[in-house]
Design a protein around this motif. Sequence first.
Motif, mmCIF file in Angstrom:
data_model
loop_
_atom_site.group_PDB
_atom_site.id
_atom_site.type_symbol
_atom_site.label_atom_id
_atom_site.label_comp_id
_atom_site.label_asym_id
_atom_site.label_seq_id
_atom_site.Cartn_x
_atom_site.Cartn_y
_atom_site.Cartn_z
ATOM 1 N N ASP A 110 0.947 -1.160 0.033
ATOM 2 C CA ASP A 110 0.193 0.164 -0.154
ATOM 3 C C ASP A 110 0.829 1.368 -0.209
ATOM 4 O O ASP A 110 0.431 2.258 -0.625
ATOM 5 N N PHE A 111 1.977 1.204 0.854
ATOM 6 C CA PHE A 111 3.008 2.357 0.661
ATOM 7 C C PHE A 111 3.441 2.732 -0.511
ATOM 8 O O PHE A 111 3.521 3.812 -1.050
ATOM 9 N N PHE B 134 10.404 2.427 -3.100
ATOM 10 C CA PHE B 134 9.467 3.586 -3.225
ATOM 11 C C PHE B 134 9.943 4.417 -4.231
ATOM 12 O O PHE B 134 9.367 4.776 -5.480
ATOM 13 N N TYR C 1 1.066 7.627 -7.495
ATOM 14 C CA TYR C 1 0.134 8.519 -7.655
ATOM 15 C C TYR C 1 0.646 9.529 -8.678
ATOM 16 O O TYR C 1 -0.193 10.330 -9.543
ATOM 17 N N LEU D 88 1.545 4.477 -3.270
ATOM 18 C CA LEU D 88 1.668 5.874 -3.408
ATOM 19 C C LEU D 88 2.504 6.455 -4.107
ATOM 20 O O LEU D 88 2.446 7.643 -4.776
ATOM 21 N N ALA D 89 3.688 5.855 -4.391
ATOM 22 C CA ALA D 89 4.662 6.147 -5.094
ATOM 23 C C ALA D 89 4.088 6.329 -6.666
ATOM 24 O O ALA D 89 4.788 7.048 -7.606
#
Lengths: 355, 341
Positions: free
Chosen positions: B103-104, B159, B110, B107-108
């Motif tokens: 999930d983290f 990330f 987006y 974000l990258a």
Amino acid sequence: MERSSKNYGKSKERKPTGKVGMMAVLLAVLVFLLVFIDLLLGSVRIPMSDVLKFIFTGSAGSEVSQNILFNFRLPRVLAAVLSGSALAVSGLLMQTIFRNPLADPSVLGISAGASLGVALVVMGSSALGLSFLGNQFSMVLAALAGSMLVLMLVMAVSVRVRNVIVILILGMMFGFAASAVTSILQYFSSEVSLKSFVIWTMGSLSSISGNQLWIFALLVFLGLVLAMLVARPLNVLGVGENYAQLLGYNVKAIRMVVFISTSLLAGSTTAFVGPVVFVGIAVPHVVRMAVKTSNHHVLLPTTLLAGAAFMLLIDTIAQLPGAGIVLPVNTVAALMGIPVVIYVIFKGSHFHAAS
Amino acid sequence: MQPAEVIGIKNLVVGYGEGAMSDFTYPPINANAYKGEMVALVGRNGAGKSTLLRTISRLQPMMNGEITVNGATLESIGRSEFSQLVSFIPAEPVRLPNTTVSDFITLARYPYHGWFDGLSHTDTTMVGKALKAVNLFDYRNRFLDRLSDGERQRVMVAFAIAQDTPVILMDEPTAFLDLPSKFEIVRLLREQTLLGKTVIISTHDLQTAFGFVDTIWLMLREGIRIGSPEDLVLTGAIDSLMDGTLVKFDMSSGQFKYTNSKTLSAYVSGSKRSLVKWTAHALERLGYHVSSIVLDTTSIQVEVMESEGKIQWCIENHKRKPTFDSLRNLCMFIKLEMNAG
């Protein structure tokens, strides 16, 4: 080491996607159930069949039941749903923006601003001999004006200031200032108006009337739509403002949208229901622990539902003494909610404060 | 042949425009980084390493000068376009409760989306690829706050990989890590440079900088020196880093050593070369200059012997001729007895 912990990683921390869907459905059912129970309760006994008929067809059968349900209980139930979801969602927004689990709508001073507005109308008007101002509608207007004023100050600051913690501190300062002025008004006001102000601070779901309900619903709806619009940037803001900026978001603009949304939600709730505390802190907390995600596409709807359910439950308990006695919303919220939160915190073995 | 320049920095002055630090500026910086180059920013605390990285990644405005990415100035690049060009991982560890690794990393992705479109197949693939690149694919459903420091830092590398930018900046990626994790992070970043990405990291870890990067930007009080690690050794620039300390770079051993004001010299003799070498190492650490012959200034003569698998050290020129069964005991004796007064 990686190999050996592979199975652990797979079995114990499975992605809770299905669980979240289940929880949303359960929450929706719970809200519906509580709406039913809450409609059932009140000083006059109304048969269960009438309530069911009222829910599904819109008419309760007997004229008395219809009148009570439509004019008294439905507004109360809707007020509970609106205020509960508004407070819970605005609490979630504040906790994410300030990355602080103790943040709630009151940290921006919005509730204090609304209280000051009401205090001016209730206690200031009697002092100045302007008794015509003391009616219900002017209280609502004053509360909205007060919260908007504080919001404007906070926004003026947030355009200039990069650091969100500075905004947090300044918001609290505005709140303290508003509370101080309110205290001065309380000190100099007459006993009668002091009592009516104190009763307002305890919160009430039953003082809202039909037309006001529409305004309330509209404001809450606008606030919720704004919140949903920024769900994606909120996910990144939760990591840190650096990351939001690095991933291409205009942090100040998003912060502004969040502040406007919060003030619509918390400001209107304070105006129509009173300065209800606790719901804004507790509900998002409990929801986060239950759904175990920081994704706002999941958190926003579940928090909304949970907030509505929590407020309905509070109202249900507030009605319990019977015989027309209704306990103040604020006291019930605190007394009922605190054990729940303590239980959840102790049960969640890895409770982490986002810092 | 000149490689392609990805980052260009001309007469850049970084610093703080307002507040208590407003009158303080660093010397102007001129530097560039090529496609596929791995750069380490080295400098003392307060040399402006983080400030430079924050300025390149537009988190902080520049006071003067110009930065270009692929030839375009920073100011001319749009907000979302920039997030597809440069990724930056700040030094502060991410603390995000209730969030899984995948999930983290999502974000990258987006920057590649509008306000309403959801995750595409490409995104899922990119997230998976990034996690596989750092060997954490099996950890994708773990919670971030359950990872070790080393694992979390690998997640941060993932990330940056998932953000899929030609430039990756990382502030202190190896701080707080144990040695194996350190090497692992640097290896992963090197791997990215082999794929044509430009990686700039800041570090205090000279061993990492000297062993594994292509180029060092050495940030000194008087300005920035740029070159391969070896260039900086040969020009003596690396010694300037240690100005004002008692440490000097020893060119023959490639290590940093204390220089001592007192000239104590020592002589070590023994049967085995490795024993002599490490005994000399210990004595040098104590501030002795170890010579291969007995000089008249020699204040200490140590003999190291090995018999039946046991090693013994003896101080030959001490009146009691003490013997020791470990270097630890020898060192403590020398430190307290021989140096006293």
